[in-house]
Design a protein around this motif. Structure first.
Motif, PDB file in Angstrom:
ATOM      1  N   VAL A  20      87.240  -7.948 -25.833  1.00 19.90           N
ATOM      2  CA  VAL A  20      88.541  -7.641 -26.545  1.00 19.90           C
ATOM      3  C   VAL A  20      89.525  -7.603 -25.386  1.00 19.90           C
ATOM      4  O   VAL A  20      89.520  -6.799 -24.630  1.00 19.90           O
ATOM      5  N   ILE A  21      90.482  -8.433 -25.177  1.00 21.84           N
ATOM      6  CA  ILE A  21      91.474  -8.746 -24.232  1.00 21.84           C
ATOM      7  C   ILE A  21      92.566  -7.506 -24.486  1.00 21.84           C
ATOM      8  O   ILE A  21      93.078  -7.344 -25.597  1.00 21.84           O
ATOM      9  N   SER A  28      90.770 -11.956 -32.608  1.00 18.67           N
ATOM     10  CA  SER A  28      91.305 -13.007 -31.446  1.00 18.67           C
ATOM     11  C   SER A  28      89.958 -13.118 -30.569  1.00 18.67           C
ATOM     12  O   SER A  28      89.734 -14.119 -29.900  1.00 18.67           O
ATOM     13  N   ALA A  29      89.474 -11.919 -30.293  1.00 14.82           N
ATOM     14  CA  ALA A  29      88.235 -12.028 -29.532  1.00 14.82           C
ATOM     15  C   ALA A  29      87.193 -12.746 -30.068  1.00 14.82           C
ATOM     16  O   ALA A  29      86.477 -13.302 -29.361  1.00 14.82           O
ATOM     17  N   MET A  30      86.849 -12.748 -31.024  1.00 15.81           N
ATOM     18  CA  MET A  30      85.796 -13.434 -32.104  1.00 15.81           C
ATOM     19  C   MET A  30      86.246 -15.118 -32.064  1.00 15.81           C
ATOM     20  O   MET A  30      85.424 -15.900 -31.654  1.00 15.81           O
ATOM     21  N   GLU A  31      87.630 -15.279 -32.186  1.00 12.04           N
ATOM     22  CA  GLU A  31      88.142 -16.674 -31.941  1.00 12.04           C
ATOM     23  C   GLU A  31      87.904 -17.259 -30.764  1.00 12.04           C
ATOM     24  O   GLU A  31      87.504 -18.439 -30.546  1.00 12.04           O
ATOM     25  N   ASN A  32      88.234 -16.423 -29.570  1.00 12.71           N
ATOM     26  CA  ASN A  32      87.896 -16.945 -28.392  1.00 12.71           C
ATOM     27  C   ASN A  32      86.541 -17.179 -28.047  1.00 12.71           C
ATOM     28  O   ASN A  32      86.109 -18.174 -27.293  1.00 12.71           O
ATOM     29  N   SER A  33      85.585 -16.393 -28.589  1.00 15.41           N
ATOM     30  CA  SER A  33      84.043 -16.760 -28.449  1.00 15.41           C
ATOM     31  C   SER A  33      83.579 -18.082 -29.099  1.00 15.41           C
ATOM     32  O   SER A  33      82.951 -18.676 -28.525  1.00 15.41           O
ATOM     33  N   LEU A  34      84.317 -18.210 -30.122  1.00 15.19           N
ATOM     34  CA  LEU A  34      83.857 -19.707 -30.845  1.00 15.19           C
ATOM     35  C   LEU A  34      84.420 -20.724 -30.073  1.00 15.19           C
ATOM     36  O   LEU A  34      83.913 -21.906 -29.902  1.00 15.19           O
ATOM     37  N   SER A  35      85.839 -20.562 -29.704  1.00 14.33           N
ATOM     38  CA  SER A  35      86.449 -21.509 -28.801  1.00 14.33           C
ATOM     39  C   SER A  35      85.673 -21.815 -27.382  1.00 14.33           C
ATOM     40  O   SER A  35      85.365 -23.030 -26.943  1.00 14.33           O
ATOM     41  N   LEU A  36      85.194 -20.644 -26.930  1.00 11.02           N
ATOM     42  CA  LEU A  36      84.413 -20.821 -25.667  1.00 11.02           C
ATOM     43  C   LEU A  36      82.986 -21.659 -26.120  1.00 11.02           C
ATOM     44  O   LEU A  36      82.472 -22.592 -25.004  1.00 11.02           O
ATOM     45  N   PHE A  48      74.167 -20.280 -25.975  1.00 12.85           N
ATOM     46  CA  PHE A  48      75.057 -19.483 -26.275  1.00 12.85           C
ATOM     47  C   PHE A  48      74.685 -18.124 -27.060  1.00 12.85           C
ATOM     48  O   PHE A  48      74.512 -18.147 -28.142  1.00 12.85           O
ATOM     49  N   TRP A  49      74.388 -17.078 -26.133  1.00 19.15           N
ATOM     50  CA  TRP A  49      73.971 -15.869 -26.672  1.00 19.15           C
ATOM     51  C   TRP A  49      75.049 -14.755 -26.789  1.00 19.15           C
ATOM     52  O   TRP A  49      76.108 -14.677 -26.040  1.00 19.15           O
ATOM     53  N   ILE A  50      74.982 -13.877 -27.914  1.00 16.84           N
ATOM     54  CA  ILE A  50      75.798 -12.855 -28.065  1.00 16.84           C
ATOM     55  C   ILE A  50      75.133 -11.620 -27.928  1.00 16.84           C
ATOM     56  O   ILE A  50      73.835 -11.370 -28.700  1.00 16.84           O
ATOM     57  N   SER A  51      75.569 -10.689 -27.376  1.00 21.59           N
ATOM     58  CA  SER A  51      74.897  -9.266 -27.013  1.00 21.59           C
ATOM     59  C   SER A  51      75.203  -8.107 -28.134  1.00 21.59           C
ATOM     60  O   SER A  51      76.491  -8.109 -28.381  1.00 21.59           O
ATOM     61  N   GLU A  52      74.335  -7.322 -28.491  1.00 24.42           N
ATOM     62  CA  GLU A  52      74.659  -6.433 -29.556  1.00 24.42           C
ATOM     63  C   GLU A  52      75.257  -5.093 -28.670  1.00 24.42           C
ATOM     64  O   GLU A  52      74.615  -4.451 -27.814  1.00 24.42           O
ATOM     65  N   HIS A  53      76.530  -4.635 -28.940  1.00 26.04           N
ATOM     66  CA  HIS A  53      77.269  -3.493 -28.393  1.00 26.04           C
ATOM     67  C   HIS A  53      77.627  -2.678 -29.452  1.00 26.04           C
ATOM     68  O   HIS A  53      78.190  -3.443 -30.760  1.00 26.04           O
ATOM     69  N   HIS A  54      77.920  -1.229 -29.485  1.00 25.59           N
ATOM     70  CA  HIS A  54      78.348  -0.533 -30.639  1.00 25.59           C
ATOM     71  C   HIS A  54      79.467   0.596 -29.814  1.00 25.59           C
ATOM     72  O   HIS A  54      79.151   0.820 -28.811  1.00 25.59           O
ATOM     73  N   ASN A  55      80.305   1.117 -30.751  1.00 22.43           N
ATOM     74  CA  ASN A  55      81.099   1.899 -30.285  1.00 22.43           C
ATOM     75  C   ASN A  55      81.848   1.914 -29.075  1.00 22.43           C
ATOM     76  O   ASN A  55      81.848   2.715 -28.125  1.00 22.43           O
ATOM     77  N   ALA A  56      82.288   0.558 -28.630  1.00 19.50           N
ATOM     78  CA  ALA A  56      83.058   0.463 -27.693  1.00 19.50           C
ATOM     79  C   ALA A  56      84.503  -0.595 -27.933  1.00 19.50           C
ATOM     80  O   ALA A  56      84.376  -1.323 -28.501  1.00 19.50           O
ATOM     81  N   ASP A  57      85.467   0.202 -27.534  1.00 22.14           N
ATOM     82  CA  ASP A  57      86.841  -0.484 -27.746  1.00 22.14           C
ATOM     83  C   ASP A  57      86.947  -2.026 -27.279  1.00 22.14           C
ATOM     84  O   ASP A  57      87.859  -2.646 -27.333  1.00 22.14           O
ATOM     85  N   SER A  58      86.092  -2.106 -26.149  1.00 21.85           N
ATOM     86  CA  SER A  58      86.190  -3.288 -25.146  1.00 21.85           C
ATOM     87  C   SER A  58      85.517  -4.527 -25.641  1.00 21.85           C
ATOM     88  O   SER A  58      85.588  -5.621 -25.284  1.00 21.85           O
ATOM     89  N   PRO A 260      89.663  -2.126 -23.592  1.00 29.19           N
ATOM     90  CA  PRO A 260      89.610  -3.832 -23.565  1.00 29.19           C
ATOM     91  C   PRO A 260      90.015  -4.201 -21.998  1.00 29.19           C
ATOM     92  O   PRO A 260      90.402  -3.423 -21.214  1.00 29.19           O
ATOM     93  N   LEU A 261      89.432  -5.571 -21.926  1.00 29.04           N
ATOM     94  CA  LEU A 261      89.750  -6.164 -20.633  1.00 29.04           C
ATOM     95  C   LEU A 261      91.107  -6.394 -19.965  1.00 29.04           C
ATOM     96  O   LEU A 261      91.969  -6.766 -20.913  1.00 29.04           O
ATOM     97  N   PRO A 262      91.209  -5.678 -19.014  1.00 31.41           N
ATOM     98  CA  PRO A 262      92.799  -5.570 -18.493  1.00 31.41           C
ATOM     99  C   PRO A 262      93.144  -6.748 -17.731  1.00 31.41           C
ATOM    100  O   PRO A 262      92.387  -7.492 -17.294  1.00 31.41           O
ATOM    101  N   PRO A 263      94.378  -7.107 -17.573  1.00 34.66           N
ATOM    102  CA  PRO A 263      94.902  -8.389 -16.595  1.00 34.66           C
ATOM    103  C   PRO A 263      94.255  -8.030 -15.223  1.00 34.66           C
ATOM    104  O   PRO A 263      94.233  -7.005 -14.776  1.00 34.66           O
ATOM    105  N   PRO A 264      94.425  -9.172 -14.588  1.00 37.35           N
ATOM    106  CA  PRO A 264      93.981  -9.087 -13.147  1.00 37.35           C
ATOM    107  C   PRO A 264      95.039  -8.601 -12.244  1.00 37.35           C
ATOM    108  O   PRO A 264      96.236  -8.365 -12.681  1.00 37.35           O
ATOM    109  N   VAL A 265      94.586  -7.639 -11.241  1.00 38.55           N
ATOM    110  CA  VAL A 265      95.606  -7.164 -10.271  1.00 38.55           C
ATOM    111  C   VAL A 265      95.392  -7.524  -8.770  1.00 38.55           C
ATOM    112  O   VAL A 265      94.347  -8.211  -8.495  1.00 38.55           O
ATOM    113  N   GLU A 266      96.382  -7.551  -7.980  1.00 37.74           N
ATOM    114  CA  GLU A 266      96.294  -8.235  -6.788  1.00 37.74           C
ATOM    115  C   GLU A 266      95.332  -7.159  -5.869  1.00 37.74           C
ATOM    116  O   GLU A 266      94.584  -7.603  -4.811  1.00 37.74           O
TER     117      GLU A 266
END
Length: 333
Positions: A20-21, A28-36, A48-58, A260-266
């Motif tokens: 999740v961004i 959007s996260a799911m749509e991005n995976s399909l797009s990728l 293209f493999w998808i991993s099982e994870h639970h109870n994570a906002d990310s 969720p995945l944060p934006p890049p930093v310097e």
């Protein structure tokens, strides 16, 4: 790399955690995976493999078989599967029915990768399993039960997987220790090592796997796969900048914040302390960041040292178009 040297060519594949961004939605996260997936299919990636994870906002990969179906429906030739289903969370019959359904809808395109970790915290694992208390000794038995459900000879049993029976859905064992390496060898199954976050036993695991491999109905010789983190950009500097999102993602794991995945930093020094930086550097030992040439040279060395049969790529990049670009550049290596 000199002109005389050549790259070792092996299949490249993708492991997607459906991240999740920050500032974006679960959909959007799911749509991005399909797009990728559609993107890497055109570029010639194998699976293209998808991993099982639970109870994570990310991450939103909890309903793994549903997402596999979503990606398989939106692609044509790409192999799609689990990297993996955490088998102790599920009754083998349920897994056989789910993947039997997928293999019926998308013939010869579905992979069933299996892991024995919970894919979550202990409280969530208890909620998933309820009264089903699995031990390390149950994992081999559950795999054999799955194989039986997928076999043609199960048609006279009291309990049958319909659909699934007779489809011989290919199984892959996933691991980050030597246990699954030895089990894969004993059962004659392909083996994938999670070196993208647990690098310590990589070489030992592959040695045990190859030395102890027993040919099976599914596989006549060993097949070793390794997962690594990769970020490729047009320049080394841009790639390092983009990779800071991945470092923050890892930082959230060790801090148990799972945001969720944060934006890049310097400058990461403003975000983590030296101890955290050292911890993540160890976790991310097999991480390849840079331009096409930089990553190509380092990956080629890794592939030769490990003698793997297939490379599985994990890529946490904040901007979706930059992520697509990274996989495009990687495909050119």
């Amino acid at each position: 790399m000199s002109e005389q040297e050549t790259y070792t060519k092996i299949p490249f594949s993708v492991l997607d955690l459906v991240p999740v961004i920050q500032g974006s939605s679960h959909k959007s996260a799911m749509e991005n995976s399909l797009s990728l997936a559609q993107h890497v299919e055109k570029l010639g990636y194998k699976r293209f493999w998808i991993s099982e994870h639970h109870n994570a906002d990310s991450l939103v990969s909890s309903a793994t078989p549903l997402l596999i179906g979503y990606v398989a429906q939106g692609t044509k030739t790409l192999r799609v599967g689990s990297g993996g289903v955490m088998l102790p969370n599920h009754a083998p019959l349920i897994v056989a029915e789910q993947f039997g359904t997928l293999a019926t809808l998308y013939p010869d395109r579905i992979d069933l990768g299996l892991g024995r970790a919970p894919g979550t915290d202990q409280a969530t694992a208890r909620a998933l399993r309820r009264e089903r208390m699995e031990t390390v000794n149950d994992f081999p038995r559950d795999i054999q039960e799955l194989q039986q459900y997928f076999s043609k000879t199960n048609n006279t049993s009291l309990v049958r997987a319909i659909p699934g029976e007779g489809l011989e859905v290919p199984l892959y064992l996933l691991g980050s220790s030597t246990f699954s390496a030895q089990l894969s060898a004993e059962m004659g199954l392909p083996y994938a090592f999670a070196s993208h976050f647990a690098p310590n036993h990589l070489h030992e695991a592959f040695q045990l796997y190859r030395n102890g491999f027993n040919p099976s109905k599914q596989l006549d010789k060993s097949y070793a796969m390794a997962a690594v983190n990769v970020v490729v950009a047009d320049t080394d500097e841009e790639a390092e900048y983009l990779a800071s999102s991945m470092k923050q993602f890892m930082l959230n794991i060790i801090r148990n914040t799972r945001q969720p995945l944060p934006p890049p930093v310097e400058d990461m020094s403003k975000i983590w302390n030296p101890m955290e930086a050292a911890h993540i550097a160890t976790m991310m030992q097999y991480t390849f960041v840079g331009s096409k040439e930089t990553v190509g040279n380092k990956l080629n060395k890794f592939i030769k040292e490990t003698a793997i049969d297939e490379l599985i790529v994990v890529s946490h990049i904040f901007e979706h178009q930059k992520r697509l670009r990274s996989f495009e550049l990687l495909s050119q290596i």
